[in-house]
Design an enzyme around this catalytic site. Structure first.
Site, PDB file in Angstrom:
ATOM      1  N   GLU A  35       0.849  -1.197   0.000  1.00 54.74           N
ATOM      2  CA  GLU A  35       0.000   0.000   0.000  1.00 54.74           C
ATOM      3  C   GLU A  35       0.884   1.246   0.000  1.00 54.74           C
ATOM      4  N   LEU A  39      -3.767   2.096   4.789  1.00 53.04           N
ATOM      5  CA  LEU A  39      -4.627   0.917   4.724  1.00 53.04           C
ATOM      6  C   LEU A  39      -6.083   1.380   4.674  1.00 53.04           C
ATOM      7  N   GLY A  40      -6.886   0.698   3.867  1.00 59.03           N
ATOM      8  CA  GLY A  40      -8.310   1.052   3.784  1.00 59.03           C
ATOM      9  C   GLY A  40      -8.656   1.804   2.512  1.00 59.03           C
ATOM     10  N   GLY A 183     -20.992  18.930 -10.498  1.00 58.13           N
ATOM     11  CA  GLY A 183     -21.306  17.497 -10.605  1.00 58.13           C
ATOM     12  C   GLY A 183     -22.357  17.129  -9.575  1.00 58.13           C
ATOM     13  N   GLY A 184     -23.577  16.886 -10.049  1.00 59.05           N
ATOM     14  CA  GLY A 184     -24.672  16.546  -9.132  1.00 59.05           C
ATOM     15  C   GLY A 184     -24.917  15.057  -9.088  1.00 59.05           C
ATOM     16  N   GLY A 185     -23.832  14.290  -8.887  1.00 61.51           N
ATOM     17  CA  GLY A 185     -23.955  12.833  -8.750  1.00 61.51           C
ATOM     18  C   GLY A 185     -23.882  12.448  -7.283  1.00 61.51           C
ATOM     19  N   ILE A 187     -21.312  11.948  -5.037  1.00 55.92           N
ATOM     20  CA  ILE A 187     -20.507  12.687  -4.058  1.00 55.92           C
ATOM     21  C   ILE A 187     -20.996  14.123  -3.936  1.00 55.92           C
ATOM     22  N   GLU A 206     -24.802  20.952 -12.595  1.00 55.09           N
ATOM     23  CA  GLU A 206     -24.850  19.608 -13.189  1.00 55.09           C
ATOM     24  C   GLU A 206     -24.962  19.726 -14.709  1.00 55.09           C
ATOM     25  N   HIS A 444     -43.372  -5.159  12.962  1.00 55.35           N
ATOM     26  CA  HIS A 444     -44.127  -3.903  13.030  1.00 55.35           C
ATOM     27  C   HIS A 444     -43.718  -3.140  14.272  1.00 55.35           C
TER      28      HIS A 444
HETATM   29  P1  FAD Z   1      -9.374   2.166  -3.455  1.00 53.46           P
HETATM   30  O1  FAD Z   1     -10.231   2.276  -2.250  1.00 53.46           O
HETATM   31  O2  FAD Z   1      -9.235   3.350  -4.333  1.00 53.46           O
HETATM   32  O3  FAD Z   1      -7.950   1.681  -2.953  1.00 53.46           O
HETATM   33  C1  FAD Z   1      -6.869   1.534  -3.802  1.00 53.46           C
HETATM   34  C2  FAD Z   1      -5.605   1.589  -2.988  1.00 53.46           C
HETATM   35  O4  FAD Z   1      -4.510   1.263  -3.808  1.00 53.46           O
HETATM   36  C3  FAD Z   1      -5.309   2.972  -2.395  1.00 53.46           C
HETATM   37  O5  FAD Z   1      -5.134   2.871  -1.007  1.00 53.46           O
HETATM   38  C4  FAD Z   1      -4.042   3.403  -3.099  1.00 53.46           C
HETATM   39  O6  FAD Z   1      -3.176   4.177  -2.271  1.00 53.46           O
HETATM   40  C5  FAD Z   1      -3.412   2.057  -3.436  1.00 53.46           C
HETATM   41  N1  FAD Z   1      -2.483   2.111  -4.563  1.00 53.46           N
HETATM   42  C6  FAD Z   1      -2.668   2.647  -5.790  1.00 53.46           C
HETATM   43  N2  FAD Z   1      -1.593   2.488  -6.547  1.00 53.46           N
HETATM   44  C7  FAD Z   1      -0.690   1.841  -5.790  1.00 53.46           C
HETATM   45  C8  FAD Z   1       0.642   1.385  -6.009  1.00 53.46           C
HETATM   46  N3  FAD Z   1       1.270   1.566  -7.178  1.00 53.46           N
HETATM   47  N4  FAD Z   1       1.279   0.755  -5.005  1.00 53.46           N
HETATM   48  C9  FAD Z   1       0.670   0.559  -3.815  1.00 53.46           C
HETATM   49  N5  FAD Z   1      -0.562   0.963  -3.557  1.00 53.46           N
HETATM   50  C10 FAD Z   1      -1.250   1.586  -4.528  1.00 53.46           C
HETATM   51  N6  FAD Z   1     -18.646   3.366  -2.225  1.00 53.46           N
HETATM   52  C11 FAD Z   1     -19.664   2.729  -1.619  1.00 53.46           C
HETATM   53  O7  FAD Z   1     -19.866   1.541  -1.882  1.00 53.46           O
HETATM   54  N7  FAD Z   1     -20.452   3.350  -0.695  1.00 53.46           N
HETATM   55  C12 FAD Z   1     -20.261   4.650  -0.354  1.00 53.46           C
HETATM   56  O8  FAD Z   1     -20.980   5.187   0.481  1.00 53.46           O
HETATM   57  C13 FAD Z   1     -19.206   5.359  -0.983  1.00 53.46           C
HETATM   58  N8  FAD Z   1     -18.955   6.635  -0.669  1.00 53.46           N
HETATM   59  C14 FAD Z   1     -17.891   7.287  -1.248  1.00 53.46           C
HETATM   60  C15 FAD Z   1     -17.668   8.608  -0.901  1.00 53.46           C
HETATM   61  C16 FAD Z   1     -16.608   9.293  -1.458  1.00 53.46           C
HETATM   62  C17 FAD Z   1     -16.355  10.727  -1.058  1.00 53.46           C
HETATM   63  C18 FAD Z   1     -15.740   8.626  -2.370  1.00 53.46           C
HETATM   64  C19 FAD Z   1     -14.552   9.336  -2.945  1.00 53.46           C
HETATM   65  C20 FAD Z   1     -15.969   7.317  -2.730  1.00 53.46           C
HETATM   66  C21 FAD Z   1     -17.067   6.629  -2.180  1.00 53.46           C
HETATM   67  N9  FAD Z   1     -17.351   5.313  -2.521  1.00 53.46           N
HETATM   68  C22 FAD Z   1     -18.403   4.665  -1.930  1.00 53.46           C
HETATM   69  C23 FAD Z   1     -16.543   4.572  -3.507  1.00 53.46           C
HETATM   70  C24 FAD Z   1     -15.522   3.660  -2.797  1.00 53.46           C
HETATM   71  O9  FAD Z   1     -14.686   4.440  -1.977  1.00 53.46           O
HETATM   72  C25 FAD Z   1     -14.698   2.904  -3.839  1.00 53.46           C
HETATM   73  O10 FAD Z   1     -15.581   2.183  -4.684  1.00 53.46           O
HETATM   74  C26 FAD Z   1     -13.755   1.914  -3.175  1.00 53.46           C
HETATM   75  O11 FAD Z   1     -12.862   2.572  -2.308  1.00 53.46           O
HETATM   76  C27 FAD Z   1     -12.965   1.135  -4.230  1.00 53.46           C
HETATM   77  O12 FAD Z   1     -12.116   0.238  -3.602  1.00 53.46           O
HETATM   78  P2  FAD Z   1     -10.768  -0.288  -4.300  1.00 53.46           P
HETATM   79  O13 FAD Z   1     -10.195  -1.274  -3.352  1.00 53.46           O
HETATM   80  O14 FAD Z   1     -11.042  -0.692  -5.676  1.00 53.46           O
HETATM   81  O15 FAD Z   1      -9.838   0.992  -4.420  1.00 53.46           O
HETATM   82  P1  NAD Z   2     -20.978  10.412 -10.327  1.00 50.65           P
HETATM   83  O1  NAD Z   2     -20.747   9.708 -11.593  1.00 50.65           O
HETATM   84  O2  NAD Z   2     -21.912   9.851  -9.337  1.00 50.65           O
HETATM   85  O3  NAD Z   2     -21.518  11.883 -10.630  1.00 50.65           O
HETATM   86  C1  NAD Z   2     -20.834  12.771 -11.443  1.00 50.65           C
HETATM   87  C2  NAD Z   2     -21.825  13.818 -11.927  1.00 50.65           C
HETATM   88  O4  NAD Z   2     -21.108  14.856 -12.526  1.00 50.65           O
HETATM   89  C3  NAD Z   2     -22.818  13.272 -12.961  1.00 50.65           C
HETATM   90  O5  NAD Z   2     -24.123  13.634 -12.607  1.00 50.65           O
HETATM   91  C4  NAD Z   2     -22.359  13.937 -14.255  1.00 50.65           C
HETATM   92  O6  NAD Z   2     -23.408  14.159 -15.152  1.00 50.65           O
HETATM   93  C5  NAD Z   2     -21.775  15.231 -13.722  1.00 50.65           C
HETATM   94  N1  NAD Z   2     -20.770  15.852 -14.582  1.00 50.65           N
HETATM   95  C6  NAD Z   2     -19.797  15.256 -15.304  1.00 50.65           C
HETATM   96  N2  NAD Z   2     -19.038  16.185 -15.924  1.00 50.65           N
HETATM   97  C7  NAD Z   2     -19.534  17.391 -15.574  1.00 50.65           C
HETATM   98  C8  NAD Z   2     -19.180  18.734 -15.867  1.00 50.65           C
HETATM   99  N3  NAD Z   2     -18.159  19.012 -16.672  1.00 50.65           N
HETATM  100  N4  NAD Z   2     -19.913  19.739 -15.323  1.00 50.65           N
HETATM  101  C9  NAD Z   2     -20.952  19.457 -14.500  1.00 50.65           C
HETATM  102  N5  NAD Z   2     -21.336  18.192 -14.181  1.00 50.65           N
HETATM  103  C10 NAD Z   2     -20.630  17.189 -14.702  1.00 50.65           C
HETATM  104  O7  NAD Z   2     -19.517  10.678  -9.712  1.00 50.65           O
HETATM  105  P2  NAD Z   2     -19.055  11.155  -8.264  1.00 50.65           P
HETATM  106  O8  NAD Z   2     -20.178  11.797  -7.538  1.00 50.65           O
HETATM  107  O9  NAD Z   2     -17.788  11.910  -8.469  1.00 50.65           O
HETATM  108  O10 NAD Z   2     -18.710   9.795  -7.558  1.00 50.65           O
HETATM  109  C11 NAD Z   2     -17.742   8.908  -8.129  1.00 50.65           C
HETATM  110  C12 NAD Z   2     -18.086   7.482  -7.826  1.00 50.65           C
HETATM  111  O11 NAD Z   2     -17.863   7.213  -6.446  1.00 50.65           O
HETATM  112  C13 NAD Z   2     -19.562   7.139  -8.067  1.00 50.65           C
HETATM  113  O12 NAD Z   2     -19.805   6.783  -9.382  1.00 50.65           O
HETATM  114  C14 NAD Z   2     -19.758   5.985  -7.146  1.00 50.65           C
HETATM  115  O13 NAD Z   2     -19.367   4.815  -7.810  1.00 50.65           O
HETATM  116  C15 NAD Z   2     -18.806   6.265  -5.997  1.00 50.65           C
HETATM  117  N6  NAD Z   2     -19.565   6.804  -4.832  1.00 50.65           N
HETATM  118  C16 NAD Z   2     -20.528   6.048  -4.268  1.00 50.65           C
HETATM  119  C17 NAD Z   2     -21.241   6.524  -3.193  1.00 50.65           C
HETATM  120  C18 NAD Z   2     -22.290   5.665  -2.565  1.00 50.65           C
HETATM  121  O14 NAD Z   2     -22.312   4.479  -2.862  1.00 50.65           O
HETATM  122  N7  NAD Z   2     -23.137   6.197  -1.704  1.00 50.65           N
HETATM  123  C19 NAD Z   2     -20.982   7.779  -2.681  1.00 50.65           C
HETATM  124  C20 NAD Z   2     -20.010   8.532  -3.284  1.00 50.65           C
HETATM  125  C21 NAD Z   2     -19.295   8.024  -4.356  1.00 50.65           C
END
Ligand code: FAD
Ligand code: NAD
Length: 465
Positions: A35, A39-40, A183-185, A187, A206, A444
């Site tokens: 890593e 971690l995480g 970006g209204g997705g 995050i 968005e 319930h």
């Molecule tokens: P990552 O979690 O990205 O982990 C990859 C790891 O690899 C990192 O620690 C990185 O440092 C390491 N790494 C990269 N390159 C190297 C290298 N060359 N050598 C050693 N280590 C390396 N998902 C949900 O399901 N529910 C949610 O509520 C949710 N909320 C989110 C909120 C936010 C703000 C964000 C940003 C994401 C959210 N996600 C959510 C998405 C979720 O975090 C990711 O889908 C998930 O972390 C992906 O896991 P991963 O193991 O593929 O990669």
């Molecule tokens: P997202 O794909 O959910 O939303 C991105 C939004 O940005 C879309 O609505 C898109 O139309 C808009 N967009 C793209 N380009 C644009 C531009 N130039 N100007 C204005 N709007 C634009 O992506 P995210 O919110 O960045 O999240 C990334 C990923 O992380 C998600 O796809 C999801 O897989 C993961 N995530 C999951 C959760 C959860 O499970 N609760 C929470 C946060 C993130």
């Protein structure tokens, strides 16, 4: 230069990588995990967990603020609350720290060797890691690439100065007065809502015609309504053009107006995440790609023998629980078990206000797939538990095949409905029919009763509506 050999090497300790390594350790495989950061991965450090901590704190603050404003129908009154964001962030960091120690302990229990540093492939069996104490070479019989994803930047709005990513938004020392979210997705709306509740004036920009375009309009309507109540302005069909010369505003183009100026002290860019496919020596390997992602098959095998890939680096849905399930499966495959990706559905929960949860097919998706369906929908306005929580907004919707009633999908929007992801996913995974859901006694008063009622309604015999 030190050298070690192992059976399995996992590159990246996000939820995909660390779960893979824990399971491999449990199975007795000699495992090393590398890593570069903490971690995480994204999930634990700058994603799922810290965002949900901030969302919870914001909800608590907003709730007490509404009580202080005399807006509580519960008859509770109090004086205006205050929030110390530095303490909130420290509390969030405490949770993250505890969970990170837990991951380290689980890896240790499985006798997994942790190497801290950035891994770089030399070939399909060898990785070199720059550690604090020098170069560490790791040779492995099988390798799992779990390098995850990183925030996508917009060329016109590079990160820096007032332009921040979600990682920085989760560690602010001060609540921005004027926050513009691009970006209204997922995050953008999860964090945008949280900051609005914390007192920021929030505008969401968005590009598409509506917020949360990945969900159908019926599901997102209650979210849009609540955003309006919170004073969040949403500009749809809007394109961010860049910062103003002074850096104190975002310049936006909408369909109606070419030059909209949105004053901002922070601009949070959340336009998706990009897979981390550079910087770790991919050029030394012969990996087939699937667009920007690493191509995998139903066993997470890449185009190279004994090289697997899991998690965000392999594509959508970029969700932590998908990464974890892939990680667990790959560890078992490397240990010689017969496994392949046989999941029927991956639930998705969006922690907006109200929350959204989906699993399987929506009515629109089923129609696009040419399937004839029955749909049952039950509103939380008719659910006793939802009423007692002031959570009458929203509904549960169930989609089933018209010919045999097998459940194809379930969607819900409402107060804390993310917790219903488990029964919804279970119904799909077990091949439940409408009669199975309708015939299960649901406790319930719980919001889960709306699931049972939606199934009853699809069968034409709802009881409470
Ligand atoms: P990552 O979690 O990205 O982990 C990859 C790891 O690899 C990192 O620690 C990185 O440092 C390491 N790494 C990269 N390159 C190297 C290298 N060359 N050598 C050693 N280590 C390396 N998902 C949900 O399901 N529910 C949610 O509520 C949710 N909320 C989110 C909120 C936010 C703000 C964000 C940003 C994401 C959210 N996600 C959510 C998405 C979720 O975090 C990711 O889908 C998930 O972390 C992906 O896991 P991963 O193991 O593929 O990669
Ligand atoms: P997202 O794909 O959910 O939303 C991105 C939004 O940005 C879309 O609505 C898109 O139309 C808009 N967009 C793209 N380009 C644009 C531009 N130039 N100007 C204005 N709007 C634009 O992506 P995210 O919110 O960045 O999240 C990334 C990923 O992380 C998600 O796809 C999801 O897989 C993961 N995530 C999951 C959760 C959860 O499970 N609760 C929470 C946060 C993130």
């Amino acid at each position: 230069m030190k050298e070690i050999s192992c059976k399995l090497l996992v590159v990246g300790a996000g939820p995909g990588g660390y779960v893979c390594a824990i399971r491999a350790g449990q199975l007795g495989l000699d495992t090393v995990i590398v890593e570069a950061n903490r971690l995480g991965g994204a999930c634990l450090n700058v994603g799922c967990i810290p965002s949900k901590a901030l969302i919870h704190a914001a909800e608590e603050f907003d709730r007490t603020r509404r009580m202080a404003a005399g807006k509580s129908p519960l008859g509770i009154s109090l004086s205006a609350p205050e929030i110390d964001l530095v303490k909130t962030v420290a509390w969030k960091d405490g949770i993250v720290g505890r969970l990170r120690s837990g991951v380290a302990a689980l890896l240790k229990k499985g006798r997994v060797k942790i190497v801290v540093g950035a891994a770089k492939f030399r070939d399909g069996k060898t990785v070199a890691v720059e550690t604090e104490t020098g170069l560490q070479i790791v040779r492995a019989e099988a390798i799992v690439i779990a390098t995850g994803s990183a925030p996508a930047a917009l060329p016109a709005l590079p990160f820096g100065g007032p332009v921040i990513s979600s990682s920085q938004a989760l560690a602010l020392a001060k609540i921005p007065q004027k926050l513009v979210v691009v970006g209204g997705g997922y995050i953008g709306l999860e964090l945008g809502t949280a900051f609005a509740k914390l007192g920021a004036s929030v505008t969401v920009v968005e590009a598409l015609a509506r917020i949360l375009p990945q969900y159908d309009a019926e599901l997102t309507r209650p979210v849009a309504k609540r955003l309006a109540e919170l004073g969040v302005r949403t500009l749809t069909n809007a394109k961010a053009k860049g910062l103003s010369a002074k850096g104190d505003a975002l310049l936006v183009e909408t369909r109606e107006e070419k030059d909209v100026r949105l004053a901002a002290d922070k601009v949070l860019v959340t336009v998706g995440r990009k897979p981390v496919t550079e910087g770790w020596g991919r050029e030394e390997l012969a990996l087939d790609m699937d667009g920007p992602f690493i191509r995998i098959d139903d066993r997470c095998r890449t185009s190279m023998r004994d090289v697997y890939a899991i998690g965000d680096v392999t594509g959508e849905p970029m969700l932590a629980h998908r990464a974890m399930a892939q990680g667990e499966m790959v560890a078992e495959i490397v240990a010689g078990h017969k496994r392949s990706w046989d999941k029927r559905a991956i639930a998705a929960a969006c922690f907006t206000d109200p929350e959204i949860v989906t699993v399987g097919l929506s009515p629109e998706e089923a129609a696009r797939a040419g399937l004839a369906v029955k749909v049952g929908q039950f509103p939380f306005a008719a659910n006793g538990r939802a009423m007692t929580k002031l959570g009458e907004e929203g509904f549960v919707r169930i989609v089933a095949r018209a010919d045999n009633n097998v459940v194809l999908g379930v969607q819900a929007v409402g107060c804390e409905v993310s917790e219903l992801a488990a029964p919804f996913a279970l119904a799909l995974e077990m091949g439940a029919r409408l009669e199975d859901v309708a015939g299960t006694i649901h406790a319930h008063p719980t919001q889960g009763e709306a699931f049972q009622e939606a199934a009853l309604r699809a069968l034409g015999r709802a009881l409470h509506i």
